[in-house]
Design an enzyme around this catalytic site. Sequence first.
Site, PDB file in Angstrom:
ATOM      1  N   ASP A  37       0.840  -1.112  -0.025  1.00 32.35           N
ATOM      2  CA  ASP A  37       0.104  -0.063  -0.103  1.00 32.35           C
ATOM      3  C   ASP A  37       0.942   1.154  -0.149  1.00 32.35           C
ATOM      4  OD1 ASP A  37      -2.157   1.776   0.237  1.00 32.35           O
ATOM      5  OD2 ASP A  37      -2.031   1.900   2.516  1.00 32.35           O
ATOM      6  N   GLU A  71      -0.857  -1.139  -4.963  1.00 32.68           N
ATOM      7  CA  GLU A  71      -2.188  -0.478  -5.043  1.00 32.68           C
ATOM      8  C   GLU A  71      -1.984   0.583  -6.254  1.00 32.68           C
ATOM      9  OE1 GLU A  71      -5.196   1.109  -2.098  1.00 32.68           O
ATOM     10  OE2 GLU A  71      -4.271   2.789  -2.758  1.00 32.68           O
ATOM     11  N   ASP A 120      -2.882   1.338   6.986  1.00 37.75           N
ATOM     12  CA  ASP A 120      -1.807   0.988   5.733  1.00 37.75           C
ATOM     13  C   ASP A 120      -1.347  -0.366   5.869  1.00 37.75           C
ATOM     14  OD1 ASP A 120      -1.264   3.782   4.836  1.00 37.75           O
ATOM     15  OD2 ASP A 120      -1.009   3.838   7.119  1.00 37.75           O
TER      16      ASP A 120
END
Length: 194
Positions: free
Chosen positions: A7, A68, A141
Site C-alpha cells: 500500500d 495499489e 496501511d
Amino acid sequence: MRVMGVDPGLTRCGISLVDGGSGRTVTALDVDVVRTPPDLPLAERLLRISDAAEYWMDTHRPEVVAIERVFSQHNVRTAMGTAQAGGVVALAAARRGIEVCFHTPSEVKAAVTGSGTAGKAQVTAMVTRILGLQQAPKPADAADALALAICHCWRAPMLARMARAEAAAAEQKRRYESRLAELNKTRLKKAGTR
C-alpha cells in the site's frame, strides 16, 4: 503463491507478505509499515521505501508484488507521492525478476469485502477475519497491504484464465485471417487464368 502486498505512500507505506493456498486459503506471514518523515527530501524518502522493499524481497522471496494502483485522488501532491512510492517498489521488483501487478482500490475492496466502496474499517475487519488474526492490523496501511496481497491471491487465477483466453482468441483470429488471405490469393490466381 507468495505475494508481497504494498500500500504505497510517502509518509506510511504498508508492506505485507501472504501465502495463498488452494481455493481461497490465505495465510499472513508478515506485515509492517515503513514510515518516512515529511521533512526529509523526497529522494531520501523514496530511498528509504526502496531499501525496505528490497529487504523484504530479498528476505521473503515473493513470487509476485501486488501494488495499489493510484486511481484518482483530489490532492495531486498526495497522488504524486503515492505513485512515486509505488514506482520505486515496482522497480525494485522488476530488477529481481519478480512479477508486478497493480490493483485499484475498488478492486481490492470488492475482493476482500464484496463492495468496491467499502470503508477502511470494513476492509480492516474483513482482513482480520479472512486471515484469522487475533487483533486487527494497525495502522490502516498495514491492513491495506494485507488486503492487496489477499486480493491478488484471489484474483490471479481469474486474471490468468482471462489472459489465456485472450491469447487463444488472438491466435484463432490470426489463423482465420491467414486462411482468408490464402483463399483470396487462390481466387485471384484463378480469376487471372481465365
